[in-house]
Design a protein around this motif. Structure first.
Motif, PDB file in Angstrom:
ATOM      1  N   SER A 254       0.858  -1.186   0.000  1.00 51.12           N
ATOM      2  CA  SER A 254       0.000   0.000   0.000  1.00 51.12           C
ATOM      3  C   SER A 254       0.891   1.232   0.000  1.00 51.12           C
ATOM      4  O   SER A 254       1.843   1.311   0.788  1.00 51.12           O
ATOM      5  CB  SER A 254      -0.906   0.013   1.232  1.00 51.12           C
ATOM      6  OG  SER A 254      -1.929  -0.951   1.128  1.00 51.12           O
ATOM      7  N   LYS A 418      -6.484  -3.894   1.542  1.00 49.02           N
ATOM      8  CA  LYS A 418      -6.251  -3.291   2.860  1.00 49.02           C
ATOM      9  C   LYS A 418      -7.341  -2.235   3.047  1.00 49.02           C
ATOM     10  O   LYS A 418      -7.182  -1.076   2.662  1.00 49.02           O
ATOM     11  CB  LYS A 418      -4.858  -2.670   2.960  1.00 49.02           C
ATOM     12  CG  LYS A 418      -4.506  -2.198   4.370  1.00 49.02           C
ATOM     13  CD  LYS A 418      -3.055  -1.761   4.456  1.00 49.02           C
ATOM     14  CE  LYS A 418      -2.649  -1.488   5.901  1.00 49.02           C
ATOM     15  NZ  LYS A 418      -1.201  -1.154   6.004  1.00 49.02           N
ATOM     16  N   ALA A 444      -4.137   2.628  -1.074  1.00 49.70           N
ATOM     17  CA  ALA A 444      -4.268   1.352  -0.372  1.00 49.70           C
ATOM     18  C   ALA A 444      -4.441   0.219  -1.369  1.00 49.70           C
ATOM     19  O   ALA A 444      -5.199   0.330  -2.332  1.00 49.70           O
ATOM     20  CB  ALA A 444      -5.455   1.391   0.584  1.00 49.70           C
ATOM     21  N   TRP A 450      -5.171   2.371  -6.370  1.00 52.13           N
ATOM     22  CA  TRP A 450      -3.904   1.628  -6.341  1.00 52.13           C
ATOM     23  C   TRP A 450      -3.406   1.332  -7.755  1.00 52.13           C
ATOM     24  O   TRP A 450      -2.191   1.278  -7.994  1.00 52.13           O
ATOM     25  CB  TRP A 450      -4.075   0.330  -5.567  1.00 52.13           C
ATOM     26  CG  TRP A 450      -2.796  -0.400  -5.302  1.00 52.13           C
ATOM     27  CD1 TRP A 450      -1.949  -0.224  -4.248  1.00 52.13           C
ATOM     28  CD2 TRP A 450      -2.219  -1.446  -6.107  1.00 52.13           C
ATOM     29  NE1 TRP A 450      -0.877  -1.085  -4.341  1.00 52.13           N
ATOM     30  CE2 TRP A 450      -1.021  -1.838  -5.473  1.00 52.13           C
ATOM     31  CE3 TRP A 450      -2.581  -2.078  -7.287  1.00 52.13           C
ATOM     32  CZ2 TRP A 450      -0.197  -2.840  -5.984  1.00 52.13           C
ATOM     33  CZ3 TRP A 450      -1.764  -3.071  -7.804  1.00 52.13           C
ATOM     34  CH2 TRP A 450      -0.583  -3.450  -7.148  1.00 52.13           C
TER      35      TRP A 450
END
Length: 497
Positions: A254, A418, A444, A450
């Motif tokens: 992350s 996450k 994250a 992401w």
């Protein structure tokens, strides 16, 4: 799934780590590591202008990639661990050593871009597995000194071309007396800035000793009286060598964009969004701030709150406590490194509003957070009933219920998550009310953002003053020769007064 379930776990990990080659790493993982290097260099640079960065540079500087690499690795670990701007894996804050050490030794070891990527990956994979095996206990995050030890040894010796036996001896020597953090010192003083630096220095000494012929135990991690037995409430030793070459922990990374604990990212982003909607001119206009959070978030903020002293609050407590960070974002529209120092830190209005920020644990948010791959969900899947031995406040829901829902371990981390989200409601004294909800913070793993990690980390680096040419070069890390990489690193890590 490959891996060993009994003795020889550390030996298996050492063999795999020492033998890892660039060609073994999937392209998707290479992309993550490239962004990890860029993001970590940005974290180091971002800390330098902060008062704590100035103190560290005065104590251990200057930051010189052409000087003593051991000193540089130590200093980079201290800088990168000061503001919670570092990226995290399932499991562990590995980058302080996994990136910092091979960057510091790049010139001495003549590492090309591909060599650096391979050393970082070797360190990521080994340290994440050891950390995951012991994460059901009191030592996670930056406080887990053994994470930095394992990563530093792996990165340094992989770059050196050492064999598995030398790596085993280095781990055995460095982990013979592993560092153990004390919460009051970590939260109520400046000691946390050395939480990764001291283990990195220990690891570097252990590597030198191992290369010279000193030996350590080859089972110090999984021994019945070894690291996992002492440092974990519910050890899962099989994770030390589970899925080598098949499950890539590196792709659980992350990316960190805000200078606050990862559990606060969604809160700060919601507060910034509500600032844009409500446009408060001062704290007196805001009547209340109610935030539904995972149990983990409430517990971590509560521990930090014990050491909050207004403008005199220690930096570690400030980073982990929700109140000031949420209040700052509500009043200013964001949270920057500058907000963690005067004059912003001394603004009474921020602290007044911080006192009206109320966190409440939400069962569904707690469930989503604990069932995510990171920070502990995948370890719980492997632990099964053993997790009932873990004495913890973090889940927010009964462990028995959680274990029923978790399901079996996953075969791949390509869909890792996450999810530490929140639901924030702000009520204004004029009657207006707005709510913002986020499943996770930007960057994250598992979030839509992401997928854009190269762009996210590029912007993170550019905000520190690096020119676009250097950022472009680092984005092509796998193409850089040793000479080209040395030149780019020298430019990026040149910290002007």
């Amino acid at each position: 799934m490959s891996g060993e379930s009994g003795g020889g776990l550390t030996r298996a990990l050492a063999r795999w780590t020492a033998e890892l080659r660039y060609e073994d790493i999937p392209p998707r993982v290479v992309s993550v590591v490239t962004s990890q290097v860029v993001s970590h260099l940005a974290a180091v640079r971002a800390t330098a202008p902060h008062p704590v960065g100035g103190t560290l540079l005065a104590a251990f500087g200057p930051l010189d990639t052409g000087g003593d690499p051991a000193r540089t690795a130590h200093l980079m670990a201290a800088l990168s661990s000061s503001l919670y701007l570092e990226d995290t894996l399932y499991a562990g804050h590995v980058s302080h050593a996994a990136v910092g050490v091979p960057v510091a030794y790049q010139r001495q070891q003549g590492l090309s871009g591909r060599d650096l990527i391979t050393a970082v990956t070797a360190a990521d994979e080994s340290a994440a597995r050891v950390t995951a095996a012991g994460t059901l206990g009191p030592f996670r995050g930056q406080w887990a000194g053994h994470t930095h030890v394992v990563a530093a040894c792996a990165a340094l010796l992989h770059g050196r071309g050492a064999d598995a036996g030398q790596l085993l001896n280095a781990w055995g020597l460095a982990l013979a007396a592993p560092p153990r953090a004390l919460r009051p010192a970590v939260l109520a003083s400046d000691a946390k800035v050395l939480s990764a630096a001291a283990p990195v220095r220990t690891a570097i000494d252990a590597c030198a000793a191992a290369l010279a012929g000193l030996t350590g135990r080859d089972d110090v991690i999984e021994h019945p009286e070894g690291l996992l037995a002492v440092f974990s409430g519910a050890a899962v030793p099989e994770l030390v060598a589970y899925g080598l070459g098949e499950r890539w922990h590196t792709e659980t990374l992350s990316f960190k964009l805000l200078p606050a604990g990862v559990h606060l990212d969604a809160l700060v982003e919601c507060a910034a969004e509500l600032h844009r909607r409500l446009r408060p001119e001062g704290p007196a206009e805001i009547a209340s701030v109610d935030v539904a959070v995972p149990g983990m978030t409430k517990v971590m903020s509560k521990h930090a709150d014990r050491y909050v002293r207004g403008a005199a609050t220690s930096l570690p407590a400030l980073n982990l406590s929700a109140g000031y960070n949420v209040a700052t974002a509500l009043l200013t529209g964001g949270l920057t490194v500058a907000d963690l120092a005067p004059p912003g830190l001394a603004e009474e209005g921020r602290w007044e509003l911080a006192g009206r920020v109320r966190l409440e644990a939400d069962e569904e948010l707690s469930r989503l957070g604990m069932m995510s791959t990171a920070p502990v969900g995948e370890t719980l899947r492997h632990a099964g009933p053993r997790a009932l031995e873990w004495d913890t406040e973090l889940p927010g829901i009964p462990m028995e219920k959680l274990l029923e829902e978790l399901g079996p371990p996953v075969a791949s981390f390509e869909e890792a998550t996450k999810m530490l989200g929140c639901r924030m409601t702000v009520r204004m004294r004029d009657g207006r009310e707005e709510t913002c909800e986020l499943a996770a913070g930007t960057g994250a793993v598992g979030s839509a953002s992401w997928r854009d990690h190269p762009a996210l980390v590029r912007e993170k680096l550019l905000r520190t003053g690096v020119d676009e040419a250097a950022a472009d070069a680092l984005a092509r890390l796998e193409e850089l020769s040793a000479q080209d990489l040395a030149q780019v690193l020298r430019q990026v890590l040149h910290l002007r007064d």
